[in-house]
Design a protein around this motif. Sequence first.
Motif, mmCIF file in Angstrom:
data_model
loop_
_atom_site.group_PDB
_atom_site.id
_atom_site.type_symbol
_atom_site.label_atom_id
_atom_site.label_comp_id
_atom_site.label_asym_id
_atom_site.label_seq_id
_atom_site.Cartn_x
_atom_site.Cartn_y
_atom_site.Cartn_z
ATOM 1 N N CYS A 16 1.005 -1.212 -0.060
ATOM 2 C CA CYS A 16 0.111 -0.178 -0.029
ATOM 3 C C CYS A 16 0.792 1.263 -0.111
ATOM 4 C CB CYS A 16 -0.994 0.001 0.972
ATOM 5 S SG CYS A 16 -1.844 1.328 1.415
ATOM 6 N N LYS A 70 -0.769 4.216 0.501
ATOM 7 C CA LYS A 70 -1.620 5.212 0.828
ATOM 8 C C LYS A 70 -1.335 6.074 1.979
ATOM 9 C CE LYS A 70 -4.850 4.570 -2.516
ATOM 10 N NZ LYS A 70 -4.403 3.290 -3.314
ATOM 11 N N PHE A 71 -0.788 5.446 2.980
ATOM 12 C CA PHE A 71 -0.377 5.805 4.219
ATOM 13 C C PHE A 71 -1.256 6.568 4.880
ATOM 14 C CE2 PHE A 71 3.694 5.041 1.761
ATOM 15 C CZ PHE A 71 4.440 4.500 2.680
ATOM 16 N N CYS A 72 -2.413 5.646 5.113
ATOM 17 C CA CYS A 72 -3.314 6.417 6.048
ATOM 18 C C CYS A 72 -2.838 6.420 7.351
ATOM 19 C CB CYS A 72 -4.490 5.432 6.282
ATOM 20 S SG CYS A 72 -5.544 5.386 4.981
ATOM 21 N N PHE A 104 -3.166 6.007 10.524
ATOM 22 C CA PHE A 104 -3.454 4.946 11.598
ATOM 23 C C PHE A 104 -2.718 3.618 11.277
ATOM 24 C CE2 PHE A 104 -6.995 5.263 8.715
ATOM 25 C CZ PHE A 104 -7.175 3.862 8.309
ATOM 26 N N CYS A 105 -2.277 3.496 10.038
ATOM 27 C CA CYS A 105 -2.053 2.216 9.565
ATOM 28 C C CYS A 105 -0.782 1.582 9.424
ATOM 29 C CB CYS A 105 -2.770 1.983 8.235
ATOM 30 S SG CYS A 105 -3.040 0.346 7.478
ATOM 31 N N VAL A 131 0.096 -1.068 7.380
ATOM 32 C CA VAL A 131 0.256 -1.748 6.395
ATOM 33 C C VAL A 131 1.314 -1.220 5.429
ATOM 34 C CG1 VAL A 131 -0.826 -2.610 4.239
ATOM 35 C CG2 VAL A 131 -1.766 -2.943 6.549
ATOM 36 N N PRO A 132 1.470 -0.105 4.991
ATOM 37 C CA PRO A 132 2.492 0.334 4.070
ATOM 38 C C PRO A 132 3.986 -0.105 4.668
ATOM 39 C CG PRO A 132 0.778 2.189 4.539
ATOM 40 C CD PRO A 132 0.626 1.220 5.386
ATOM 41 N N ASN A 173 -4.945 -2.905 -1.690
ATOM 42 C CA ASN A 173 -5.753 -1.990 -2.152
ATOM 43 C C ASN A 173 -5.902 -2.539 -3.657
ATOM 44 O OD1 ASN A 173 -5.879 0.825 -1.754
ATOM 45 N ND2 ASN A 173 -3.696 0.509 -0.499
ATOM 46 N N HIS A 212 -10.046 0.674 -2.102
ATOM 47 C CA HIS A 212 -9.936 1.999 -1.707
ATOM 48 C C HIS A 212 -10.837 2.860 -2.489
ATOM 49 C CE1 HIS A 212 -8.549 5.996 -0.385
ATOM 50 N NE2 HIS A 212 -7.691 5.189 0.747
ATOM 51 N N GLN A 262 -13.752 4.511 6.968
ATOM 52 C CA GLN A 262 -13.265 4.344 8.304
ATOM 53 C C GLN A 262 -13.741 5.491 9.259
ATOM 54 O OE1 GLN A 262 -11.036 2.275 8.507
ATOM 55 N NE2 GLN A 262 -10.411 1.814 6.313
ATOM 56 N N ARG A 283 -6.861 10.018 4.284
ATOM 57 C CA ARG A 283 -7.514 9.326 3.409
ATOM 58 C C ARG A 283 -7.856 9.971 2.111
ATOM 59 N NH1 ARG A 283 -8.465 4.121 4.037
ATOM 60 N NH2 ARG A 283 -10.692 4.239 2.865
HETATM 61 FE FE1 SF4 Z 1 -3.432 1.279 3.022
HETATM 62 FE FE2 SF4 Z 1 -5.901 0.563 3.683
HETATM 63 FE FE3 SF4 Z 1 -4.066 0.885 5.545
HETATM 64 FE FE4 SF4 Z 1 -4.972 3.090 4.428
HETATM 65 S S1 SF4 Z 1 -6.031 1.494 5.633
HETATM 66 S S2 SF4 Z 1 -2.753 2.672 4.431
HETATM 67 S S3 SF4 Z 1 -5.309 2.164 2.403
HETATM 68 S S4 SF4 Z 1 -3.761 -0.667 3.769
#
Ligand code: SF4
Length: 460
Positions: free
Chosen positions: A178, A180-182, A184-185, A187-188, A223, A261, A288, A300
């Motif tokens: 990912c 996107k770098f939300c 809170f997340c 995952v990236p 994504n 997304h 979210q 977002r």
């Molecule tokens: Fe990426 Fe989804 Fe995490 Fe946002 S919530 S950073 S879109 S994986």
Amino acid sequence: MELELPAREPDAAQQPKKVFVKTYGCQMNVYDSQRMADALAADGYVSTHTVEDADLVLLNTCHIREKAAEKVYSELGRIRQLKAERAAAGRETLVGIAGCVAQAEGGEILRRAPVVDLVIGPQSYHRLPDHIRRVRGGDKVVETEYAIEDKFEKLPALRKAAVRARGVTAFLTVQEGCDKFCTFCVVPYTRGSEVSRPVHQIVAEAERLAEAGVREVTLLGQNVNAWHGEGPDGVEWGLGRLLFRLAEIPGIARLRYTTSHPRDMDDALIAAHRDLPALMPYLHLPIQSGSDRILKAMNRRHKADDYLRLIERIRAARPDMAMSGDFIVGFPGETDADFEDTLRIVREVGYAQAFSFKYSQRPGTPAADHELQVADVVKDERLQRLQSLLTSQLNAFNTSVVGRSCPVLIEKPGRKPGQIVGRSPWLQPVILDESAGRIGDIVDTRISHVSGNSLFGQAA
Ligand code: SF4
Ligand code: 5AD
């Protein structure tokens, strides 16, 4: 006359090694666990569902929220005891940690839980059998580098017998990571930047699944709708085009994809929902929060109203689309008014299904250091209110299907004798009499009533 040889118990040394894989978290981990089990099968490991039997215990972990990692550490406490008991009986047990906790914590896991022999991040699963060989030789291994080579290309092809054993629905990862770098997340950071698998690889895997009897394929990606790749025509394809191609594969009757997304829902994908009957009318599209202020702080990069207008377009293309989403309550700085905005958007959309979470501070993410953290009691109270609204919507959605007919893909025997279980196009479990059809059949079904989260129906 054939000679009957007495069955002989192979001695322990000759018995195949057994692997127990436990999966935490999302569907991508489910898919990865299957690929890891397959890779190990090529090396002679058979899968077991009993941890006490296992020569190799592999925990495929999730890091998305706090409790997920804590669960892994407490599981490791139990495994430490098991390992000691097995050692006393002269049997070795190897322990591996895979998945996002492995990626995020790396060697720290070995320090905190010395019972662990191997730590392996999601980008290196194709190297798992090599690492297991090293570990069997007495090494401790930590592998969290992003490999340069394509792990999917290097993983052994899907084994048809394993696919068959898993049933008529299957996951297929098409995209990982990912960008996107939300705020809170994690995952990236744990899954790296967005990578799409090439068209030919995806088509070949889907064909293999179909040959093994799979009727429904769910394309996976953090994504997934950001997937893109060059088609055989030399033109850049998006997910919509890919779905059309996969629908051509004989045997594949149903397609789904998750997670999307809102910013990547392009016109071609929306058009696929209108024009491609195999594409099921169920969309997981997280927003979210319903507050523009919070959406901005979450990075977002869309507003609540953009999301509502997008859903209007999607429903114009596919009027019976069932919506699903993810919500976070108690993001730093979230006020009562922000939370009310979330409730408002939920009421406006009307969800068939949804997942809601209390905000969890993830180390290394921007929101974790925010000074306006919301008190846990407030998060609890908001989560409860949100979940009761979402549950009432889920119930209303289930009830709305009663009296209607829809195609149901029969997946497995039911819990009670004489029953079989399938799925509606909207992903609801449907229970039928076993005379309605066989596993893999798609049966026109009249839904008669709802009980709990299941629908009951009769072949129409
Ligand atoms: Fe990426 Fe989804 Fe995490 Fe946002 S919530 S950073 S879109 S994986
Ligand atoms: N706290 C709470 N929920 C989170 N999610 C992701 N990160 C966090 C976090 N730090 C939720 C989001 C995402 C889903 C997979 O998990 O809602 O869509």
